[in-house]
Write a protein that holds these residues in place. Sequence first.
Motif, PDB file in Angstrom:
ATOM      1  N   ILE A 142     -11.901   0.327-102.815  1.00 50.92           N
ATOM      2  CA  ILE A 142     -11.413  -0.007-104.157  1.00 50.92           C
ATOM      3  C   ILE A 142     -11.599  -1.497-104.439  1.00 50.92           C
ATOM      4  O   ILE A 142     -11.929  -1.894-105.562  1.00 50.92           O
ATOM      5  N   TYR A 143     -11.406  -2.318-103.411  1.00 51.81           N
ATOM      6  CA  TYR A 143     -11.625  -3.767-103.577  1.00 51.81           C
ATOM      7  C   TYR A 143     -13.073  -4.055-103.964  1.00 51.81           C
ATOM      8  O   TYR A 143     -13.341  -4.867-104.862  1.00 51.81           O
ATOM      9  N   ASP A 144     -14.024  -3.408-103.302  1.00 54.41           N
ATOM     10  CA  ASP A 144     -15.440  -3.614-103.598  1.00 54.41           C
ATOM     11  C   ASP A 144     -15.782  -3.189-105.023  1.00 54.41           C
ATOM     12  O   ASP A 144     -16.504  -3.896-105.746  1.00 54.41           O
ATOM     13  N   ILE A 145     -15.267  -2.033-105.424  1.00 57.34           N
ATOM     14  CA  ILE A 145     -15.533  -1.555-106.785  1.00 57.34           C
ATOM     15  C   ILE A 145     -14.920  -2.501-107.816  1.00 57.34           C
ATOM     16  O   ILE A 145     -15.539  -2.833-108.828  1.00 57.34           O
ATOM     17  N   ASN A 146     -13.705  -2.956-107.540  1.00 54.95           N
ATOM     18  CA  ASN A 146     -13.032  -3.884-108.453  1.00 54.95           C
ATOM     19  C   ASN A 146     -13.765  -5.224-108.531  1.00 54.95           C
ATOM     20  O   ASN A 146     -13.912  -5.804-109.618  1.00 54.95           O
ATOM     21  N   ARG A 147     -14.253  -5.709-107.396  1.00 56.60           N
ATOM     22  CA  ARG A 147     -14.974  -6.995-107.375  1.00 56.60           C
ATOM     23  C   ARG A 147     -16.279  -6.899-108.164  1.00 56.60           C
ATOM     24  O   ARG A 147     -16.608  -7.802-108.948  1.00 56.60           O
ATOM     25  N   LEU A 148     -17.026  -5.826-107.971  1.00 57.77           N
ATOM     26  CA  LEU A 148     -18.273  -5.636-108.709  1.00 57.77           C
ATOM     27  C   LEU A 148     -18.012  -5.516-110.209  1.00 57.77           C
ATOM     28  O   LEU A 148     -18.720  -6.121-111.028  1.00 57.77           O
ATOM     29  N   SER A 149     -16.978  -4.755-110.560  1.00 55.66           N
ATOM     30  CA  SER A 149     -16.640  -4.562-111.975  1.00 55.66           C
ATOM     31  C   SER A 149     -16.221  -5.876-112.622  1.00 55.66           C
ATOM     32  O   SER A 149     -16.620  -6.185-113.752  1.00 55.66           O
ATOM     33  N   ARG A 150     -15.432  -6.664-111.900  1.00 57.23           N
ATOM     34  CA  ARG A 150     -14.965  -7.945-112.433  1.00 57.23           C
ATOM     35  C   ARG A 150     -16.140  -8.909-112.623  1.00 57.23           C
ATOM     36  O   ARG A 150     -16.189  -9.657-113.614  1.00 57.23           O
ATOM     37  N   THR A 151     -17.092  -8.892-111.701  1.00 62.58           N
ATOM     38  CA  THR A 151     -18.270  -9.754-111.810  1.00 62.58           C
ATOM     39  C   THR A 151     -19.085  -9.414-113.053  1.00 62.58           C
ATOM     40  O   THR A 151     -19.518 -10.310-113.800  1.00 62.58           O
ATOM     41  N   ILE A 152     -19.293  -8.121-113.281  1.00 63.96           N
ATOM     42  CA  ILE A 152     -20.047  -7.689-114.461  1.00 63.96           C
ATOM     43  C   ILE A 152     -19.297  -8.064-115.734  1.00 63.96           C
ATOM     44  O   ILE A 152     -19.886  -8.577-116.699  1.00 63.96           O
TER      45      ILE A 152
ATOM     46  N   ILE B 283     -26.799  -3.405-119.575  1.00 58.82           N
ATOM     47  CA  ILE B 283     -25.876  -2.802-118.613  1.00 58.82           C
ATOM     48  C   ILE B 283     -24.860  -1.898-119.319  1.00 58.82           C
ATOM     49  O   ILE B 283     -23.724  -1.752-118.880  1.00 58.82           O
ATOM     50  N   GLN B 284     -25.271  -1.273-120.404  1.00 60.20           N
ATOM     51  CA  GLN B 284     -24.355  -0.455-121.202  1.00 60.20           C
ATOM     52  C   GLN B 284     -23.789   0.728-120.407  1.00 60.20           C
ATOM     53  O   GLN B 284     -22.666   1.167-120.655  1.00 60.20           O
ATOM     54  N   GLN B 285     -24.579   1.251-119.460  1.00 65.98           N
ATOM     55  CA  GLN B 285     -24.125   2.398-118.678  1.00 65.98           C
ATOM     56  C   GLN B 285     -22.818   2.104-117.946  1.00 65.98           C
ATOM     57  O   GLN B 285     -21.959   2.972-117.813  1.00 65.98           O
ATOM     58  N   PHE B 286     -22.672   0.874-117.483  1.00 68.45           N
ATOM     59  CA  PHE B 286     -21.447   0.506-116.773  1.00 68.45           C
ATOM     60  C   PHE B 286     -20.230   0.635-117.682  1.00 68.45           C
ATOM     61  O   PHE B 286     -19.195   1.191-117.290  1.00 68.45           O
ATOM     62  N   PHE B 287     -20.326   0.121-118.912  1.00 66.92           N
ATOM     63  CA  PHE B 287     -19.189   0.136-119.832  1.00 66.92           C
ATOM     64  C   PHE B 287     -18.939   1.513-120.435  1.00 66.92           C
ATOM     65  O   PHE B 287     -17.793   1.878-120.688  1.00 66.92           O
ATOM     66  N   HIS B 288     -20.001   2.269-120.668  1.00 59.04           N
ATOM     67  CA  HIS B 288     -19.847   3.560-121.331  1.00 59.04           C
ATOM     68  C   HIS B 288     -19.534   4.697-120.370  1.00 59.04           C
ATOM     69  O   HIS B 288     -19.009   5.731-120.793  1.00 59.04           O
ATOM     70  N   SER B 289     -19.869   4.531-119.090  1.00 57.51           N
ATOM     71  CA  SER B 289     -19.738   5.662-118.171  1.00 57.51           C
ATOM     72  C   SER B 289     -19.154   5.289-116.810  1.00 57.51           C
ATOM     73  O   SER B 289     -18.125   5.843-116.388  1.00 57.51           O
ATOM     74  N   ASN B 290     -19.789   4.377-116.123  1.00 58.91           N
ATOM     75  CA  ASN B 290     -19.455   4.128-114.716  1.00 58.91           C
ATOM     76  C   ASN B 290     -18.039   3.587-114.505  1.00 58.91           C
ATOM     77  O   ASN B 290     -17.353   3.972-113.552  1.00 58.91           O
TER      78      ASN B 290
END
Length: 242
Positions: free
Chosen positions: A103-113, A127-134
Amino acid sequence: MNKNISHLVASIVSIPVALIAGMLSMIAFDIHLIFDMMIAAGAFFSSYLPVQTKSMRSQLEKMGITKSEYQHVKKQLSEAREKMKRLRQSYKNVRTLKDAKLIYDINRLSRTIYQAVENDPKLFFSIQQFFHSNLDSAVNTIEQYLFLYKMPGKTKDEKIKLHETRISLFELKRTIQSNLSAMNATGYQNLEVEKDIIKLNRKRKTTTLKLDNQMEKKKVNLKKEEKEPVYQDRGEHDEGRK
């Protein structure tokens, strides 16, 4: 994009305008102080809004996006902020170190984006896929996974499903990493261009130094090749005359 810049520029222009207008009102019209303050406030807003709008438009032009696109990105960032808040809150339900690390890794990647797009809204469109789906998938899956994981009396099939869900979260983490790589692709391309320019400039400099060295050597050789005038011995000259 930093909206504070446009507000700062507008304030720097508007505050002196408001002060001058208020002082002129007190000196020229000699009316009640409240009316002077109202005139100063009117001068402030009448100068603030156009300057702030012009500054904002200038920033958008530099980034290469329109106002409507910026408003869309701003809305997506606002929604993503709430989802990431839920993602951080999920830490309190973690039961294993492995899950905490995932969860830390996912949160860190998301925060960076998120922070990258916040600073440069134009990156959103790569990088719309990240905001719309991932990001949605990450938040919803983690919340449901952690909720079911802490439930007692799980059957063998339920444990298998939780294990499969955890594998899916690893795959989702790799997908978000791919999103981040896609967002940074343009930056790496620009970096390669800058490296090529540096190499080209270095090569030109080296070639220039070699040419300068060759020219210096030629000058030295020319000086050596110049013959000094030969003076004949006086005795030999007289003997020849005899």
